[in-house]
Design a protein around this motif. Structure first.
Motif, PDB file in Angstrom:
ATOM      1  N   VAL A  67       0.826  -1.212   0.000  1.00 14.98           N
ATOM      2  CA  VAL A  67       0.000   0.000   0.000  1.00 14.98           C
ATOM      3  C   VAL A  67       0.861   1.263   0.000  1.00 14.98           C
ATOM      4  CG1 VAL A  67      -1.686   1.339   1.328  1.00 14.98           C
ATOM      5  CG2 VAL A  67      -1.937  -1.147   1.118  1.00 14.98           C
ATOM      6  N   PHE A  68       1.906   1.288   0.808  1.00 18.19           N
ATOM      7  CA  PHE A  68       2.672   2.517   1.006  1.00 18.19           C
ATOM      8  C   PHE A  68       3.976   2.579   0.205  1.00 18.19           C
ATOM      9  CE2 PHE A  68       0.051   2.208   4.802  1.00 18.19           C
ATOM     10  CZ  PHE A  68      -0.392   3.512   4.951  1.00 18.19           C
ATOM     11  N   GLY A  69       4.419   1.484  -0.399  1.00 15.40           N
ATOM     12  CA  GLY A  69       5.702   1.459  -1.102  1.00 15.40           C
ATOM     13  C   GLY A  69       5.714   2.292  -2.370  1.00 15.40           C
ATOM     14  N   GLY A  70       6.880   2.360  -2.993  1.00 12.41           N
ATOM     15  CA  GLY A  70       7.050   3.223  -4.163  1.00 12.41           C
ATOM     16  C   GLY A  70       6.883   2.527  -5.486  1.00 12.41           C
ATOM     17  N   SER A  71       6.662   1.214  -5.489  1.00 12.67           N
ATOM     18  CA  SER A  71       6.482   0.461  -6.733  1.00 12.67           C
ATOM     19  C   SER A  71       5.085  -0.120  -6.784  1.00 12.67           C
ATOM     20  CB  SER A  71       7.516  -0.669  -6.824  1.00 12.67           C
ATOM     21  OG  SER A  71       7.226  -1.530  -7.898  1.00 12.67           O
ATOM     22  N   HIS A  72       4.479  -0.098  -7.962  1.00  8.66           N
ATOM     23  CA  HIS A  72       3.125  -0.632  -8.118  1.00  8.66           C
ATOM     24  C   HIS A  72       3.100  -2.160  -8.100  1.00  8.66           C
ATOM     25  CE1 HIS A  72       1.349   3.234  -8.755  1.00  8.66           C
ATOM     26  NE2 HIS A  72       2.062   3.488  -9.823  1.00  8.66           N
ATOM     27  N   VAL A  73       4.228  -2.808  -8.385  1.00  5.04           N
ATOM     28  CA  VAL A  73       4.222  -4.268  -8.533  1.00  5.04           C
ATOM     29  C   VAL A  73       5.185  -4.976  -7.588  1.00  5.04           C
ATOM     30  CG1 VAL A  73       3.449  -4.205 -10.933  1.00  5.04           C
ATOM     31  CG2 VAL A  73       5.886  -4.065 -10.433  1.00  5.04           C
ATOM     32  N   GLN A  74       5.831  -4.237  -6.702  1.00 10.81           N
ATOM     33  CA  GLN A  74       6.770  -4.840  -5.757  1.00 10.81           C
ATOM     34  C   GLN A  74       6.041  -5.713  -4.739  1.00 10.81           C
ATOM     35  OE1 GLN A  74      10.208  -5.209  -5.173  1.00 10.81           O
ATOM     36  NE2 GLN A  74      10.722  -3.364  -4.022  1.00 10.81           N
ATOM     37  N   VAL A  75       6.636  -6.870  -4.428  1.00  9.56           N
ATOM     38  CA  VAL A  75       6.128  -7.754  -3.383  1.00  9.56           C
ATOM     39  C   VAL A  75       7.205  -7.860  -2.309  1.00  9.56           C
ATOM     40  CG1 VAL A  75       5.307 -10.064  -2.792  1.00  9.56           C
ATOM     41  CG2 VAL A  75       4.708  -9.053  -4.996  1.00  9.56           C
ATOM     42  N   SER A  76       6.826  -7.571  -1.073  1.00 14.00           N
ATOM     43  CA  SER A  76       7.793  -7.560   0.029  1.00 14.00           C
ATOM     44  C   SER A  76       7.535  -8.701   0.997  1.00 14.00           C
ATOM     45  CB  SER A  76       7.715  -6.231   0.778  1.00 14.00           C
ATOM     46  OG  SER A  76       8.026  -5.155  -0.080  1.00 14.00           O
ATOM     47  N   GLY A  77       8.570  -9.034   1.766  1.00 13.81           N
ATOM     48  CA  GLY A  77       8.465 -10.103   2.749  1.00 13.81           C
ATOM     49  C   GLY A  77       9.830 -10.482   3.253  1.00 13.81           C
ATOM     50  N   PRO A  78       9.946 -11.602   3.965  1.00 12.46           N
ATOM     51  CA  PRO A  78      11.263 -12.056   4.434  1.00 12.46           C
ATOM     52  C   PRO A  78      12.125 -12.500   3.255  1.00 12.46           C
ATOM     53  CG  PRO A  78       9.612 -13.737   4.831  1.00 12.46           C
ATOM     54  CD  PRO A  78       8.869 -12.538   4.331  1.00 12.46           C
ATOM     55  N   THR A  79      13.420 -12.268   3.359  1.00 14.53           N
ATOM     56  CA  THR A  79      14.334 -12.663   2.281  1.00 14.53           C
ATOM     57  C   THR A  79      15.559 -13.358   2.869  1.00 14.53           C
ATOM     58  OG1 THR A  79      15.568 -10.575   2.313  1.00 14.53           O
ATOM     59  CG2 THR A  79      13.635 -10.688   0.874  1.00 14.53           C
ATOM     60  N   GLY A  80      16.269 -14.048   2.001  1.00 11.99           N
ATOM     61  CA  GLY A  80      17.465 -14.758   2.446  1.00 11.99           C
ATOM     62  C   GLY A  80      18.538 -13.833   2.972  1.00 11.99           C
ATOM     63  N   ALA A  81      18.688 -12.685   2.344  1.00 15.38           N
ATOM     64  CA  ALA A  81      19.713 -11.743   2.792  1.00 15.38           C
ATOM     65  C   ALA A  81      19.463 -11.307   4.231  1.00 15.38           C
ATOM     66  CB  ALA A  81      19.740 -10.531   1.868  1.00 15.38           C
ATOM     67  N   MET A  82      18.204 -11.109   4.591  1.00 23.83           N
ATOM     68  CA  MET A  82      17.879 -10.703   5.963  1.00 23.83           C
ATOM     69  C   MET A  82      18.228 -11.800   6.964  1.00 23.83           C
ATOM     70  SD  MET A  82      16.896  -7.662   6.356  1.00 23.83           S
ATOM     71  CE  MET A  82      16.261  -6.254   5.447  1.00 23.83           C
ATOM     72  N   THR A  83      18.019 -13.045   6.601  1.00 25.48           N
ATOM     73  CA  THR A  83      18.331 -14.132   7.542  1.00 25.48           C
ATOM     74  C   THR A  83      19.810 -14.146   7.884  1.00 25.48           C
ATOM     75  OG1 THR A  83      18.723 -15.794   5.803  1.00 25.48           O
ATOM     76  CG2 THR A  83      16.471 -15.526   6.575  1.00 25.48           C
ATOM     77  N   VAL A  84      20.652 -13.754   6.924  1.00 19.63           N
ATOM     78  CA  VAL A  84      22.099 -13.726   7.160  1.00 19.63           C
ATOM     79  C   VAL A  84      22.441 -12.741   8.273  1.00 19.63           C
ATOM     80  CG1 VAL A  84      24.325 -13.187   6.123  1.00 19.63           C
ATOM     81  CG2 VAL A  84      22.612 -14.435   4.802  1.00 19.63           C
ATOM     82  N   VAL A  85      21.733 -11.607   8.316  1.00 22.75           N
ATOM     83  CA  VAL A  85      21.973 -10.601   9.347  1.00 22.75           C
ATOM     84  C   VAL A  85      21.366 -11.027  10.678  1.00 22.75           C
ATOM     85  CG1 VAL A  85      21.618  -8.195   9.991  1.00 22.75           C
ATOM     86  CG2 VAL A  85      21.993  -8.787   7.611  1.00 22.75           C
ATOM     87  N   LEU A  86      20.215 -11.711  10.631  1.00 27.31           N
ATOM     88  CA  LEU A  86      19.447 -11.984  11.845  1.00 27.31           C
ATOM     89  C   LEU A  86      19.967 -13.167  12.649  1.00 27.31           C
ATOM     90  CD1 LEU A  86      15.835 -11.445  10.465  1.00 27.31           C
ATOM     91  CD2 LEU A  86      17.300  -9.816  11.659  1.00 27.31           C
ATOM     92  N   VAL A  87      20.590 -14.127  12.004  1.00 30.43           N
ATOM     93  CA  VAL A  87      21.077 -15.313  12.724  1.00 30.43           C
ATOM     94  C   VAL A  87      22.010 -14.933  13.876  1.00 30.43           C
ATOM     95  CG1 VAL A  87      22.519 -17.376  12.512  1.00 30.43           C
ATOM     96  CG2 VAL A  87      20.710 -16.953  10.846  1.00 30.43           C
ATOM     97  N   PRO A  88      23.002 -14.038  13.667  1.00 33.14           N
ATOM     98  CA  PRO A  88      23.854 -13.645  14.803  1.00 33.14           C
ATOM     99  C   PRO A  88      23.090 -12.912  15.903  1.00 33.14           C
ATOM    100  CG  PRO A  88      24.886 -13.056  12.710  1.00 33.14           C
ATOM    101  CD  PRO A  88      23.479 -13.442  12.406  1.00 33.14           C
ATOM    102  N   VAL A  89      22.058 -12.137  15.524  1.00 33.02           N
ATOM    103  CA  VAL A  89      21.268 -11.406  16.525  1.00 33.02           C
ATOM    104  C   VAL A  89      20.509 -12.391  17.411  1.00 33.02           C
ATOM    105  CG1 VAL A  89      19.417  -9.741  16.888  1.00 33.02           C
ATOM    106  CG2 VAL A  89      21.056  -9.394  15.041  1.00 33.02           C
ATOM    107  N   VAL A  90      19.893 -13.388  16.786  1.00 35.02           N
ATOM    108  CA  VAL A  90      19.159 -14.396  17.558  1.00 35.02           C
ATOM    109  C   VAL A  90      20.106 -15.149  18.489  1.00 35.02           C
ATOM    110  CG1 VAL A  90      17.774 -16.499  17.405  1.00 35.02           C
ATOM    111  CG2 VAL A  90      17.401 -14.632  15.779  1.00 35.02           C
ATOM    112  N   ALA A  91      21.309 -15.461  17.971  1.00 32.60           N
ATOM    113  CA  ALA A  91      22.269 -16.224  18.773  1.00 32.60           C
ATOM    114  C   ALA A  91      22.770 -15.433  19.977  1.00 32.60           C
ATOM    115  CB  ALA A  91      23.443 -16.648  17.895  1.00 32.60           C
ATOM    116  N   SER A  92      22.934 -14.114  19.821  1.00 32.99           N
ATOM    117  CA  SER A  92      23.535 -13.315  20.890  1.00 32.99           C
ATOM    118  C   SER A  92      22.517 -12.659  21.816  1.00 32.99           C
ATOM    119  CB  SER A  92      24.437 -12.230  20.284  1.00 32.99           C
ATOM    120  OG  SER A  92      23.686 -11.361  19.443  1.00 32.99           O
ATOM    121  N   VAL A  93      21.381 -12.235  21.285  1.00 27.46           N
ATOM    122  CA  VAL A  93      20.397 -11.492  22.074  1.00 27.46           C
ATOM    123  C   VAL A  93      19.109 -12.280  22.294  1.00 27.46           C
ATOM    124  CG1 VAL A  93      19.097  -9.335  22.239  1.00 27.46           C
ATOM    125  CG2 VAL A  93      21.347  -9.336  21.180  1.00 27.46           C
TER     126      VAL A  93
END
Length: 555
Positions: A67-93
């Motif tokens: 609804v609020f994004g800048g592209s008419h056809v973009q689909v957003s959600g979880p991605t593999g790149a984000m999991t790479v950043v989040l794994v250390p956060v889950v492990a430490s915090v």
């Protein structure tokens, strides 16, 4: 500020043509949901938060960013790149830290959108983007090695080391998990070749789940999934964890901006729709991440694969992305008990194939073959991504690209001796000039810190002359270091009894060379002249006649 916020708000134009084209939007939304379901489950599990977090993120972020994004056809959600950043956060915090990271990253992205930083976030060197993508793909693949083998994830912080330890821990008795991962991967590779358009990932996961149930295989499953979205609640955190969480939030925000804007740019080339608004895209992704935080999800961003499916399925408005989120929410209600029985090894197989497909081998080959500098950028960025972290990789890649660009610009700077016998001067002086010790140099390109030292070395060795004329008319760029080098050169030559004349100084450079003291180094204020011809006439006054002192003249 009010005007900026108005420019970022949703408008009726976003849904132009929906009244007549709603069947196509409905089909596209359902199609994307079918593709997104196994990926959402897989990314949730891979992050360490669980399948529920992946589904919640796909639903909430898909609707809000749609609804609020800048592209008419973009689909957003979880991605593999984000999991790479989040794994250390889950492990430490812990899992609670990820929710705070999503909230902080969302706030950063909202600010970036309001501050109109979208145009800058999307400008990255092509080799850096490719190297970054290769590195992320390698990390995602390696992260799935333990669940694909059916072994407990070994302790450690380096993904490659953890994958190697998992291989060492594997025993033949754990063959069912490996067989399921291999079956899913093979199905995803072969099925599209048999018939394009089939949801290969969903079919592969469903088949693996049925086989695991019928054969009663001893493999780890997803586990219980709530049959619906959780109630929103305020994120909580420990104050002592804030510095670490803020660092991760900056990484997530940077990654979210890069990935979303790249995905939107790819969508522009695929869809016959209005080009995306980068500032509104950042704003929409920021709101999506803030919203996800209140539902206990994980950070989200624009997803290139799901966006491509959306466009190919016929989407032309934001309605398809919203429908995709609604369908996923329905699947949580209707299929929760079935989703809980999916083997983790099946999701590992999905992510392994997804990781390999992230790498466009032909494109990477083109970059590597283009120049040595581009090949170096790809290799270094990919290596730093795998060995260290994503944000450092982008920083190193951009810094290295900037350094290589500066070296190229410095190498293009030239200091050429210019013939003076062809310059139109007073006929009475023409014969004399051919026999006098006057030399002219033309400076082309950029005189900045990268070229200043070479400039000094090349021109400081001038000898057997009495006047040096420096033409600056073709100098496009000069910085304070270059101006200081010019000042030092003039001082050196004047101390050796060589008169220096400057000519053709561009107006935009005049203030800088005055402030640095270049003009003050000249022996006389009249030694700054408009043209080479004027400089040659003036230079005649500073040349000694045969066996005599310098000829008289002002300055």
């Amino acid at each position: 500020m009010i005007d900026r916020l108005r420019a970022l708000r949703p408008r009726r134009h976003d849904y132009q043509g929906l009244r007549r084209g709603w069947p196509g939007e409905l089909l596209a939304g359902v199609t994307v949901a079918v593709v997104a379901l196994p990926l959402a489950l897989a990314f949730g599990v891979a992050s360490g938060l669980g399948a529920e977090a992946g589904l919640v993120t796909a639903v909430v972020a898909g609707v809000v960013a749609g609804v609020f994004g800048g592209s008419h056809v973009q689909v957003s959600g979880p991605t593999g790149a984000m999991t790479v950043v989040l794994v250390p956060v889950v492990a430490s915090v812990g899992p609670g830290g990820v929710v705070v990271v999503a909230l902080l990253a969302g706030a950063i992205l909202v600010f970036a959108g309001v501050a109109r930083l979208g145009r800058y976030a999307s400008v990255l060197p092509w080799p850096v983007v490719e190297g970054f993508t290769v590195g992320i793909a390698v990390l995602i693949f390696l992260q799935q090695v333990p669940p694909a083998l059916g072994v407990e994830t070994p302790d450690g912080t380096n993904t490659a080391v953890i994958a190697a330890r998992a291989l060492a821990d594997w025993a033949p008795a754990q063959w069912p998990a490996l067989a399921i991962a291999a079956l899913v991967a093979a199905t995803m590779v072969v099925l599209p070749r048999v018939r394009r358009g089939l949801p290969a990932a969903l079919i592969a996961v469903a088949a693996a789940t049925v086989i695991a149930e019928v054969a009663d295989l001893s493999v780890d499953r997803i586990g219980e999934i709530p049959s619906g979205l959780p109630l929103p609640e305020l994120p909580t955190f420990v104050a002592g964890d804030l510095p670490r969480l803020l660092s991760a939030a900056l990484a997530v925000a940077a990654l979210g901006a890069i990935e979303s804007l790249l995905s939107a740019k790819v969508a522009d080339g695929m869809a016959d729709a209005e080009p995306h608004d980068p500032d509104r895209e950042l704003f929409g992704q920021g709101l999506a991440n803030v919203s996800v935080a209140f539902f206990g999800g994980m950070p989200a961003t624009g997803a290139i694969a799901r966006t491509a499916v959306n466009v190919r399925a016929g989407a032309r408005t934001r309605a398809a992305a919203v429908i995709h989120g609604v369908v996923l929410a329905g699947s949580m209600v209707a299929l929760a008990s079935l989703l809980a029985r999916i083997p983790l090894a099946a999701l590992a197989g999905v992510l392994m194939v997804t990781a390999v497909r992230m790498i466009e081998f032909g494109t990477v080959a083109h970059v590597v073959r283009s120049t040595r500098d581009d090949a170096l950028l790809v290799v270094v960025t990919a290596f730093v991504t795998v060995a260290f972290d994503l944000v450092l990789a982008v920083g190193v890649g951009v810094a290295l690209a900037s350094l290589l660009a500066l070296i190229a610009v410095a190498d293009s700077t030239s200091f050429e001796r210019e013939p003076i016998d062809s310059v139109d001067v007073d006929p009475a002086l023409e014969h004399a000039l051919l026999h006098e010790h006057i030399v002219a140099y033309r400076l082309d390109g950029a005189l900045f810190f990268g070229a200043a030292e070479r400039f000094l070395l090349e021109l400081a060795d001038v000898s057997d002359v009495e006047v040096v004329i420096l033409r600056l008319g073709r100098l496009r760029v000069i910085d304070s270091t270059g101006a200081q080098a010019l000042s030092d050169l003039i001082a050196q030559l004047e101390r050796r009894g060589i008169t220096v004349l400057l000519t053709s100084v561009q107006p935009q450079h005049r203030a800088l060379i005055e402030h640095v003291g270049v003009i003050g180094r000249l022996a006389h204020e009249n030694h700054l002249l408009p043209t080479l011809a004027d400089a040659l006439v003036h230079a005649r006054r500073h040349v000694r006649g045969p066996g005599s002192l310098k000829l008289a003249g002002n300055g």
